[in-house]
Write an enzyme that holds these catalytic residues in place. Structure first.
Site, short mmCIF file in Angstrom:
data_model
loop_
_atom_site.label_atom_id
_atom_site.label_comp_id
_atom_site.label_asym_id
_atom_site.label_seq_id
_atom_site.Cartn_x
_atom_site.Cartn_y
_atom_site.Cartn_z
N GLU A 93 -0.34 11.50 7.40
CA GLU A 93 0.51 10.64 7.70
C GLU A 93 0.79 11.14 9.37
O GLU A 93 0.66 12.11 9.88
CB GLU A 93 1.79 11.35 7.01
CG GLU A 93 3.11 10.16 6.83
CD GLU A 93 2.53 9.03 6.07
OE1 GLU A 93 2.12 7.98 6.77
OE2 GLU A 93 2.32 9.12 4.91
N HIS A 94 1.03 9.83 10.31
CA HIS A 94 1.05 9.99 11.84
C HIS A 94 -0.15 10.33 12.33
O HIS A 94 -0.15 10.64 13.16
CB HIS A 94 2.32 10.86 11.99
CG HIS A 94 3.61 10.34 11.78
ND1 HIS A 94 4.12 9.30 12.62
CD2 HIS A 94 4.56 10.44 10.67
CE1 HIS A 94 5.20 8.82 12.03
NE2 HIS A 94 5.65 9.50 10.98
N ASP A 145 -2.63 7.78 12.34
CA ASP A 145 -3.32 6.86 12.59
C ASP A 145 -3.63 6.41 13.99
O ASP A 145 -4.52 6.23 14.58
CB ASP A 145 -2.82 5.49 11.75
CG ASP A 145 -1.34 5.18 11.85
OD1 ASP A 145 -0.67 6.23 12.32
OD2 ASP A 145 -1.30 3.95 11.35
N ASP A 152 -2.30 -0.08 7.61
CA ASP A 152 -1.84 -0.94 6.51
C ASP A 152 -2.39 -2.29 6.34
O ASP A 152 -2.91 -2.47 5.20
CB ASP A 152 -0.16 -1.25 7.09
CG ASP A 152 0.60 -0.40 7.01
OD1 ASP A 152 0.02 1.03 6.94
OD2 ASP A 152 1.91 -0.40 7.79
N GLY A 176 10.85 -4.01 3.46
CA GLY A 176 11.31 -2.71 4.30
C GLY A 176 11.32 -1.19 3.57
O GLY A 176 12.02 -0.32 4.09
N SER A 212 4.86 -1.47 3.09
CA SER A 212 4.13 -2.37 3.78
C SER A 212 4.18 -3.78 3.19
O SER A 212 3.17 -4.31 3.24
CB SER A 212 2.62 -1.97 3.99
OG SER A 212 2.34 -2.51 5.23
N SER A 213 5.35 -4.31 2.98
CA SER A 213 5.52 -5.75 2.66
C SER A 213 4.93 -6.47 3.94
O SER A 213 4.67 -7.63 3.67
CB SER A 213 6.87 -6.05 2.29
OG SER A 213 7.70 -5.92 3.26
N ARG A 262 0.70 -1.25 0.10
CA ARG A 262 0.00 0.13 0.07
C ARG A 262 0.81 1.09 -0.19
O ARG A 262 1.94 1.38 0.33
CB ARG A 262 -0.82 0.10 1.33
CG ARG A 262 -0.24 0.18 2.60
CD ARG A 262 -0.02 1.57 3.15
NE ARG A 262 0.81 1.54 4.23
CZ ARG A 262 2.06 2.03 4.05
NH1 ARG A 262 2.73 2.18 3.00
NH2 ARG A 262 2.71 1.97 5.31
N TYR A 265 10.02 6.92 16.30
CA TYR A 265 8.68 6.49 16.02
C TYR A 265 7.96 6.55 17.65
O TYR A 265 6.84 7.28 17.95
CB TYR A 265 8.37 5.21 15.35
CG TYR A 265 6.90 4.88 15.31
CD1 TYR A 265 6.04 5.46 14.46
CD2 TYR A 265 6.40 3.93 15.94
CE1 TYR A 265 4.83 4.86 14.22
CE2 TYR A 265 5.06 3.27 15.86
CZ TYR A 265 4.19 4.05 15.04
OH TYR A 265 3.00 3.49 14.76
P1 ADP Z 1 7.79 -2.67 5.34
O1 ADP Z 1 6.37 -3.33 5.84
O2 ADP Z 1 7.69 -1.09 4.97
O3 ADP Z 1 8.16 -3.39 3.91
P2 ADP Z 1 8.82 -3.88 7.69
O4 ADP Z 1 10.02 -3.67 8.28
O5 ADP Z 1 7.63 -3.38 8.38
O6 ADP Z 1 8.90 -2.99 6.21
O7 ADP Z 1 8.63 -5.26 7.11
C1 ADP Z 1 9.32 -5.86 6.33
C2 ADP Z 1 9.60 -7.32 6.77
O8 ADP Z 1 8.63 -8.16 6.70
C3 ADP Z 1 11.07 -8.07 6.21
O9 ADP Z 1 12.15 -7.81 6.83
C4 ADP Z 1 10.59 -9.55 6.18
O10 ADP Z 1 10.93 -9.96 7.67
C5 ADP Z 1 9.07 -9.53 6.22
N1 ADP Z 1 8.60 -9.78 4.94
C6 ADP Z 1 7.61 -9.01 4.18
N2 ADP Z 1 7.61 -9.66 2.87
C7 ADP Z 1 8.30 -10.80 2.96
C8 ADP Z 1 8.25 -11.94 1.92
N3 ADP Z 1 7.71 -11.87 0.78
N4 ADP Z 1 9.05 -12.99 2.49
C9 ADP Z 1 9.72 -12.90 3.76
N5 ADP Z 1 9.38 -11.94 4.49
C10 ADP Z 1 8.82 -10.99 4.29
MG MG Z 2 5.86 -2.77 7.75
#
Ligand code: ADP
Ligand code: MG
Length: 393
Positions: free
Chosen positions: A43-44, A46, A186, A136, A140-141, A37, A236
């Site tokens: 921002e800030h 939520d 997120d 990272g 928001s992975s 997303r 944060y």
């Molecule tokens: P963001 O959410 O901004 O990308 P975060 O630090 O909150 O950053 O989350 C990143 C972490 O989520 C990664 O370091 C990993 O541990 C985990 N992660 C996300 N996507 C994957 C994936 N496809 N495979 C394994 N770990 C993942």
């Molecule tokens: Mg995250």
């Protein structure tokens, strides 16, 4: 120019190939995905119970897999940026200690979702994760992984299907298993996002409304600064504390209920930094509502102006921007056809988001590339769908 990102079907094919290599046997029957997303504005706000206006991205996390007969779980991430080892094996039998956080760190997000899944117990399974969301990078992975995984579990053992509860369970997973006290935005947009729409979320009532954003003449450009200053971890919680302090001095549960007049009256009872933090939050909540209204009217210039105001406030009052983000935002603002640009996400690095006319995309990317002192990554996006099960052909 803008890096090409694999589509959903390509990711599914990758994940299925890895599944075959690791587990052999028949092709896995289940496939789901959940998006990353970007927050357009708000921002800030939520964790101050305010409003946010994010949209789901075409970048997604895919999970493919199959149920097994016992209680054993094997999960592999095909994402190279994840920490080693990329495979975890554990049993769901016993006292639940297998779900305690540990190493590798990436598996904690998945264990957290298993822990907070709303229709336990789940059967054993094998799964492979593949993703086009940068890890990272502020897109928001983490929520994308949590929500994709929750959606995967729903295919094995359905819950009641309540979407808000699903987002909350995934947020809980991030709190308890990743140790990140994140707000609800997120996971919420990851679950409820819709193609051609941004999502206005009231972080207090957890009510959300879709705001159309499907004009074919518009694009949303995300630019990853590819820097992450170490400050982000410690700052944060300190911002959160300052907001709580300001709300408490104003006699409110949160800054959501505070007005600028009240804040100004209380100025003498607040230290200067806390005052400025609260000023940002109170104004940003109003800006977010105005921005959603502007979008509904197709008033893109107005929307863009609010984005720039948001950025300036994050830079000067909330003090979470950095030189790299400021550079990218200033560069974008110099290009004709750009409506507005701002840093997005927690700050101290990560991404900017830019609203622009589609025809200006190439020159905007070129100009930002030229003006930026670092090496940016670009994602050209439009609002995309939330988490979903995929039909396999
Ligand atoms: P963001 O959410 O901004 O990308 P975060 O630090 O909150 O950053 O989350 C990143 C972490 O989520 C990664 O370091 C990993 O541990 C985990 N992660 C996300 N996507 C994957 C994936 N496809 N495979 C394994 N770990 C993942
Ligand atoms: Mg995250």
């Amino acid at each position: 120019m803008a890096g090409s990102v694999p589509g959903v079907s390509e990711l599914v094919a990758d994940a299925r190939r890895v599944f075959g290599q690791v587990f052999g046997g028949e092709a896995p029957p289940v496939a789901v995905c959940a998006p990353g997303r970007v927050n357009l504005i708000g921002e800030h706000t939520d964790y101050n119970q305010g409003f946010v206006l994010p949209m789901a991205l075409p970048l997604v996390t895919v999970v493919v897999g199959s149920q097994t007969s016992g209680q054993d779980v094997s999960i592999v991430t095909a994402t190279e940026d994840a920490d080693e080892p990329r495979r975890v094996d554990f049993s769901l039998a016993g006292d639940g200690s297998a779900l305690s956080p540990g190493l590798p760190r990436w598996a904690n997000y998945v264990k957290g979702v298993l822990q907070h899944y709303r229709a336990p117990p789940v059967p054993g399974f094998r799964a492979v994760i593949a993703s086009s969301v940068p890890l990272g990078g502020g897109l928001s992975s983490s929520a994308s992984l949590e929500v994709a995984f929750y959606t995967f579990l729903q295919q094995l053992k359905p819950d009641d299907g309540d979407k808000v509860s699903k987002a909350v369970a995934c947020q809980q997973a991030e709190h308890t298993h990743a140790g990140v006290p994140c707000g609800i935005m997120d996971q919420f947009v990851c679950v409820l996002g819709r193609e051609g729409h941004a999502l206005l979320i009231d972080c207090r009532s957890l009510q959300a409304s879709l705001v159309p954003l499907a004009d074919p003449h518009l694009l949303i450009l995300i630019t990853n600064s590819n820097v992450k200053h170490s400050l982000s971890g410690s700052e944060y919680p300190s911002r959160r504390r300052q907001c709580e302090e300001a709300a408490s001095v104003l006699g409110r549960d949160s800054l959501r209920d505070a007005t600028m007049e009240e804040l100004d009256e209380a100025r003498g009872r607040l230290d200067e930094a806390t005052y400025r933090r609260a000023r940002h939050v109170i104004a940003e909540i109003q800006r977010t509502l105005q921005a959603a209204e502007a979008l509904k009217r197709g008033a893109y210039r107005e929307f863009g102006k609010l984005m720039v105001e948001s950025h300036n406030s994050l830079r000067d009052l909330y003090e979470v921007s950095c030189r790299e983000l400021d550079e990218l935002v200033s560069a974008a603002a110099e290009v004709e056809g750009v409506f507005g640009s701002r840093m997005t996400g927690g700050g101290f690095g990560g991404c900017t988001v830019t609203l622009l006319q589609a025809h200006a995309i190439d020159r905007t990317i070129l100009h930002m590339q030229e003006r930026y002192s670092g090496t940016p990554t670009f994602y050209v996006t439009t609002p995309s769908a939330g988490a979903r099960a995929l039909t396999l052909s």
